[in-house]
Write an enzyme that holds these catalytic residues in place. Structure first.
Site, mmCIF file in Angstrom:
data_model
loop_
_atom_site.group_PDB
_atom_site.id
_atom_site.type_symbol
_atom_site.label_atom_id
_atom_site.label_comp_id
_atom_site.label_asym_id
_atom_site.label_seq_id
_atom_site.Cartn_x
_atom_site.Cartn_y
_atom_site.Cartn_z
ATOM 1 N N ASP A 1 -5.503 -3.706 -2.646
ATOM 2 C CA ASP A 1 -4.562 -3.443 -1.559
ATOM 3 C C ASP A 1 -3.904 -4.718 -1.004
ATOM 4 O O ASP A 1 -4.589 -5.650 -0.577
ATOM 5 C CB ASP A 1 -5.315 -2.734 -0.430
ATOM 6 C CG ASP A 1 -4.412 -2.095 0.598
ATOM 7 O OD1 ASP A 1 -3.247 -2.513 0.716
ATOM 8 O OD2 ASP A 1 -4.874 -1.173 1.295
ATOM 9 N N SER B 1 0.831 -1.197 0.000
ATOM 10 C CA SER B 1 0.000 0.000 0.000
ATOM 11 C C SER B 1 0.875 1.261 0.000
ATOM 12 O O SER B 1 1.718 1.411 -0.867
ATOM 13 C CB SER B 1 -0.960 -0.045 1.193
ATOM 14 O OG SER B 1 -2.018 0.861 1.028
#
Length: 324
Positions: free
Chosen positions: A165, A51
């Site tokens: 993610d 991320s």
């Protein structure tokens, strides 16, 4: 210039890997961590990120993290909003093209395998739930996939996979840098103190009569609220019927809005996954900046995040040097 490339002597023995974890706006702390490590003479041989950790890691692998620091330290709420391109209702509320352009402005058009430092980005295959580690190909796509928070950002399609993610499967990618060849792993966990901080509050907007706008607290409230207010206006500008159901995007009553529910739920999940994975595969050094009070979109608080990352890393320097 925010200079992080100073000493070059090696401290830990063997190849050193740096695992940068997820954490949204708390991720600017990674820059402070890198600065402190560099000043201590720690040379990084491999870097992996999840991320926001993938974003900072990619820039560091491109030898441009000092420039990134200069840029993010100038962020205000207007800049944060300018990077958000609302597309809801699709497979996410935010498309991410403007963020991709921001990343491109920091690292340029490069392939991961051509970077000066070996780098890997962690994402999740939305269909199978499997961890996807990207170590070659377009660096922009790799980072864009890793930061795609489900429901917030649209997924990224790479090789017939829809990627989101990486924090869903590996929030602090210790295992990835070990697989890359690291003998000594330094990991940064940004989520350890977010649960229990009452991220969702019963009253997000104070009584205007009780809020002194001349105080620092009052001014900070207005600055943070401007981000959500600007996003609210972007949603309304789309003029779609579904937005009659999204009036609670802005806080205002005792119930958490949909954005708060989604982000807090993801935070809880990633925290639990982090604890489990770090127990199973502990790093040699674990750095945990105390930034649980920073919210998802507060990227304009870079100075605070950088300082805490630097401070917490400095406190671990004796261990890094074998003196702890």
């Amino acid at each position: 210039m925010f200079n992080i490339f100073r000493k070059k002597k090696r401290v830990p023995s063997g190849k050193v890997g740096l695992a940068l974890g997820s954490g949204s706006a708390r991720g600017w702390a990674h820059i402070g961590v890198i600065q402190a490590l560099s000043e201590a003479g720690i040379t990084i041989d491999y870097i992996a990120g999840t991320s926001i950790g993938a974003l900072v890691g990619a820039v560091h692998a491109s030898s441009k993290v000092d420039t990134l620091a200069d840029v993010v330290l100038q962020f205000d709420w207007k800049k944060v909003v300018s990077l958000i391109d609302v597309v809801f209702p699709k497979s996410g509320m935010i498309d991410g093209n403007k963020i991709a352009e921001f990343i491109r402005g920091q690292v340029g058009e490069k392939l991961i395998e051509d970077l000066p430092l070996p780098f890997a980005s962690v994402s999740t295959d939305l269909e199978t739930g499997r961890e996807v580690v990207i170590k070659e190909g377009d660096i922009i796509e790799a980072v864009r996939a890793s930061i795609s928070v489900p429901g917030i950002f649209t997924p990224v399609r790479i090789n017939d996979m829809f990627l989101v993610d990486g924090g869903l499967v590996n929030p602090v990618p210790v295992s990835v840098v070990r697989e890359m060849g690291a003998d000594f792993v330094i990991a940064v966990d940004l989520n350890h103190d977010i649960v229990g901080k009452k991220i969702i509050r019963k009253s997000s907007i104070p009584d205007s009569g009780a809020l002194d706008l001349n105080t620092k607290t009052g001014q900070n409230f207005l600055k943070r609220n401007k981000v959500l207010d600007a996003l609210n206006k972007k949603f309304k500008a789309l003029d779609l019927p579904v937005f009659s159901q999204l009036k609670q995007w802005m806080p205002g009553d005792s119930s958490p809005n949909i954005f708060q529910v989604m982000m807090t739920s993801i935070n809880i999940m990633e925290t639990q996954i982090t604890v489990t994975r770090l127990k199973a595969d502990p790093p040699d050094i674990l750095i945990q900046p105390n930034l649980g009070h920073l919210k998802f979109l507060e990227f304009n608080r870079a100075k605070e995040a950088l300082a805490e990352g630097y401070k917490e890393t400095q406190s671990r320097i004796n261990l890094l040097l074998g003196k702890g």
